[in-house]
Design an enzyme around this catalytic site. Sequence first.
Site, mmCIF file in Angstrom:
data_model
loop_
_atom_site.group_PDB
_atom_site.id
_atom_site.type_symbol
_atom_site.label_atom_id
_atom_site.label_comp_id
_atom_site.label_asym_id
_atom_site.label_seq_id
_atom_site.Cartn_x
_atom_site.Cartn_y
_atom_site.Cartn_z
ATOM 1 N N LYS A 121 36.594 31.071 34.842
ATOM 2 C CA LYS A 121 36.665 30.939 36.293
ATOM 3 C C LYS A 121 35.422 32.328 37.091
ATOM 4 O O LYS A 121 34.366 31.808 37.845
ATOM 5 C CB LYS A 121 37.554 30.705 36.957
ATOM 6 N N ASP A 139 38.571 25.661 41.505
ATOM 7 C CA ASP A 139 39.936 27.143 41.352
ATOM 8 C C ASP A 139 40.864 25.872 41.810
ATOM 9 O O ASP A 139 40.592 24.872 41.797
ATOM 10 C CB ASP A 139 39.249 27.813 42.122
#
Length: 214
Positions: A121, A139
């Site tokens: 991420k 997220d």
Amino acid sequence: MMNKKQTTAAVQTMMEEFPDAKSELNADSNFHFLLAVILSAQATDKSVNKVTPALFERYVDPESLAQAESSEVEDYIKNIGLYKNKARYLIACAQKLVTDFYGVVPQTLSELTSLPGVGRKTADVVLGDCFGVPAIAVDTHVTRISKRLRIVDPKDTPHEIEKILMKKLPQSMWIRAHHTMIFWGRYRCTARKPRCATCPLLKQCREGQTRVKS
Ligand code: SF4
């Protein structure tokens, strides 16, 4: 489940509501942006922005941070969750940047994820924001919205969600879609109190319709 056309249209609707969605982390260089993204794991961007000005002033480049002691870095970031681990990661990350990358933030997913404290991420956020490399970082907001709108299956993992979004959205939208979905999750489709009654996606959203009725 939403198909490609419906997913693209839904994200375009979100873009109309948040045309200026972008990262809310403050940083003056790729190196500092990378540090800010590492610090933002399980912390709000606001809390990160409060501590980074002093941190960045003290550690202007990877070379200076690579030589720091953990306790010294902890002092700068102690108002952020997991600060002890994060202090260690920041220093180890700076050390690897110096030893393996000439002190320069690399531009590929595999190189970025080889850095301590940098998961997929974080790497995706850096690729998109620092280098304009199309990527969709998944997220908590992107996950929640993708599931509520049935773009993905409820049991899909963040990595699976990333792959599905990349299939269902044109590549030209990826970077902006990521920021827009985060804004949508922060300011419209929040975890606890989504504003469904006035949501322009209510017609397409079964979860929203259930919430409005109850
Ligand atoms: Fe989120 Fe509600 Fe809009 Fe659905 S209708 S996208 S749950 S705010």
